[in-house]
Design an enzyme around this catalytic site. Structure first.
Site, PDB file in Angstrom:
ATOM      1  N   ASP A 193     -42.509 -11.812  71.604  1.00 25.89           N
ATOM      2  CA  ASP A 193     -43.721 -12.616  71.733  1.00 25.89           C
ATOM      3  C   ASP A 193     -44.609 -12.469  70.510  1.00 25.89           C
ATOM      4  O   ASP A 193     -44.360 -11.635  69.636  1.00 25.89           O
ATOM      5  CB  ASP A 193     -44.485 -12.233  73.012  1.00 25.89           C
ATOM      6  CG  ASP A 193     -44.574 -10.707  73.211  1.00 25.89           C
ATOM      7  OD1 ASP A 193     -44.315  -9.954  72.259  1.00 25.89           O
ATOM      8  OD2 ASP A 193     -44.911 -10.278  74.335  1.00 25.89           O
ATOM      9  N   HIS A 229     -45.886  -8.319  83.768  1.00 25.76           N
ATOM     10  CA  HIS A 229     -45.428  -9.219  82.707  1.00 25.76           C
ATOM     11  C   HIS A 229     -44.343  -8.561  81.862  1.00 25.76           C
ATOM     12  O   HIS A 229     -44.350  -7.363  81.628  1.00 25.76           O
ATOM     13  CB  HIS A 229     -46.577  -9.782  81.862  1.00 25.76           C
ATOM     14  CG  HIS A 229     -47.295  -8.844  80.951  1.00 25.76           C
ATOM     15  ND1 HIS A 229     -48.636  -8.567  81.071  1.00 25.76           N
ATOM     16  CD2 HIS A 229     -46.871  -8.141  79.874  1.00 25.76           C
ATOM     17  CE1 HIS A 229     -49.002  -7.740  80.116  1.00 25.76           C
ATOM     18  NE2 HIS A 229     -47.950  -7.446  79.367  1.00 25.76           N
ATOM     19  N   ASP A 266     -49.294  -5.774  85.388  1.00 35.74           N
ATOM     20  CA  ASP A 266     -49.245  -6.917  86.312  1.00 35.74           C
ATOM     21  C   ASP A 266     -47.838  -7.509  86.403  1.00 35.74           C
ATOM     22  O   ASP A 266     -47.645  -8.584  86.955  1.00 35.74           O
ATOM     23  CB  ASP A 266     -50.243  -8.003  85.870  1.00 35.74           C
ATOM     24  CG  ASP A 266     -49.916  -8.591  84.490  1.00 35.74           C
ATOM     25  OD1 ASP A 266     -48.915  -8.162  83.864  1.00 35.74           O
ATOM     26  OD2 ASP A 266     -50.668  -9.484  84.043  1.00 35.74           O
ATOM     27  N   GLU A 299     -46.889 -13.884  82.067  1.00 37.90           N
ATOM     28  CA  GLU A 299     -47.863 -13.400  83.038  1.00 37.90           C
ATOM     29  C   GLU A 299     -47.468 -13.829  84.462  1.00 37.90           C
ATOM     30  O   GLU A 299     -46.577 -14.670  84.626  1.00 37.90           O
ATOM     31  CB  GLU A 299     -49.245 -13.969  82.690  1.00 37.90           C
ATOM     32  CG  GLU A 299     -49.789 -13.500  81.332  1.00 37.90           C
ATOM     33  CD  GLU A 299     -50.337 -12.066  81.354  1.00 37.90           C
ATOM     34  OE1 GLU A 299     -49.825 -11.212  82.115  1.00 37.90           O
ATOM     35  OE2 GLU A 299     -51.287 -11.789  80.597  1.00 37.90           O
TER      36      GLU A 299
HETATM   37  C1  GLP Z   1     -47.889  -6.122  75.887  1.00 38.50           C
HETATM   38  C2  GLP Z   1     -46.574  -6.747  75.350  1.00 38.50           C
HETATM   39  C3  GLP Z   1     -45.412  -6.429  76.222  1.00 38.50           C
HETATM   40  C4  GLP Z   1     -45.455  -4.970  76.615  1.00 38.50           C
HETATM   41  C5  GLP Z   1     -46.638  -4.708  77.508  1.00 38.50           C
HETATM   42  C6  GLP Z   1     -46.785  -3.253  77.934  1.00 38.50           C
HETATM   43  O1  GLP Z   1     -48.806  -7.003  76.352  1.00 38.50           O
HETATM   44  N1  GLP Z   1     -46.637  -8.147  75.118  1.00 38.50           N
HETATM   45  O2  GLP Z   1     -44.192  -6.769  75.559  1.00 38.50           O
HETATM   46  O3  GLP Z   1     -44.290  -4.605  77.292  1.00 38.50           O
HETATM   47  O4  GLP Z   1     -47.823  -5.161  76.901  1.00 38.50           O
HETATM   48  O5  GLP Z   1     -47.325  -2.488  76.896  1.00 38.50           O
HETATM   49  P1  GLP Z   1     -47.292  -0.905  76.843  1.00 38.50           P
HETATM   50  O6  GLP Z   1     -45.878  -0.545  76.564  1.00 38.50           O
HETATM   51  O7  GLP Z   1     -48.201  -0.539  75.718  1.00 38.50           O
HETATM   52  O8  GLP Z   1     -47.762  -0.428  78.151  1.00 38.50           O
END
Ligand code: GLP
Length: 257
Positions: free
Chosen positions: A64, A135, A133, A140
């Site tokens: 992304d 995602h 959440d 989302e």
């Molecule tokens: C972000 C990214 C995701 C990621 C998620 C969790 O928003 N777009 O690809 O998996 O958050 O992040 P973290 O690993 O820092 O908890």
């Protein structure tokens, strides 16, 4: 699998990446940003530094990207992945792709991204984290389980979660481009990593909850080859945790992630 010791976590995932990179002449990796995969990237950098593990022939696709952040903005995911991983090993940066969130035609940019993945032969191994959440990428809650790379609007909670990387909440973009859930499900092997108690509820929903667009990570249950690699705190709400531990401990030696 549930790893008993935090040090084990990065090694197990790095083994899967290393085996792919050594096995395939032109491997294709799907890379995730966020904090969860960072120990894996550090471990791969160590293995590269010790000699032997080369990414020169590897192609990478990011999950992304924020819309509107220039590539040289430190929080654009292209910049983040170069800083955390691809720029620390011998990746050819021309082979590191992300959705182009600066394109004046975002529809065309998403279609071009899907075409580039197909052109590369599809993604062999996709690393994933999970948002609180549910995602994956930036899909989302409510994301179609058949979705392709497209524009999404971040929830207020995701913007709050990611505000720590920006000067202020206002600086966090509202829009992103993300591989769709359907795009992600086409990768040949999905490896989701999550650590810490803060991820325990999300892990339980994605592994043991119903498959629902309201919790996009649950779509992983539809994939034939998924590895969920978590530590003990992240396993805290799994009902069948004992069974998963037993299955992993009794795994035949030929069976890898
Ligand atoms: C972000 C990214 C995701 C990621 C998620 C969790 O928003 N777009 O690809 O998996 O958050 O992040 P973290 O690993 O820092 O908890």
């Amino acid at each position: 699998m549930i790893v008993a010791r935090p040090e084990e976590f990065a090694g197990v995932v790095a083994d899967a990446v290393e085996s792919l990179v050594r096995r395939r002449p032109t491997p294709v990796l799907g890379l995730a940003t966020g904090s969860s995969p960072l120990p894996v990237y550090d471990e791969l950098v160590r293995r590269h530094g010790r000699g032997g593990l080369s990414f020169a022939a590897t192609t990478a696709f990011l999950l992304d990207e924020y819309v509107g952040l220039p590539f040289d903005h430190p929080e654009s995911y292209r910049a983040v992945i170069e800083r955390e991983f691809t720029g620390r090993v011998d990746f050819d940066q021309q082979r590191v792709h992300g959705p182009d969130g600066q394109d004046t035609d975002l529809h065309a940019a998403c279609a071009a991204y899907e075409a580039a993945i197909v052109e590369a032969g599809g993604i062999d191994l996709q690393l994933l984290g999970v948002g609180g959440d549910g995602h994956i990428g930036f899909n989302e809650p409510g994301s179609s389980l058949a979705s392709r790379t497209r524009l999404k609007t971040l929830t207020a909670q995701t913007r709050l979660d990611n505000a720590r990387f920006f000067d202020s909440l206002d600086a966090v973009p509202r829009h992103v481009l993300t591989q769709g859930v359907g795009t992600i499900l086409e990768a040949r092997h999905l490896v989701l990593v999550a650590t810490g108690e803060v991820k325990a509820a999300a892990v339980a929903s994605l592994v043991e909850g119903p498959v629902t667009a309201f919790f996009p990570a649950s779509a992983l249950q539809l994939h034939p080859h998924v590895s969920v690699v978590i530590d003990e705190p992240a396993a805290g709400q799994l009902r069948l945790a004992d069974y998963y531990r037993e299955a992993y401990a009794g795994k035949p030696p030929w069976q890898t992630l």
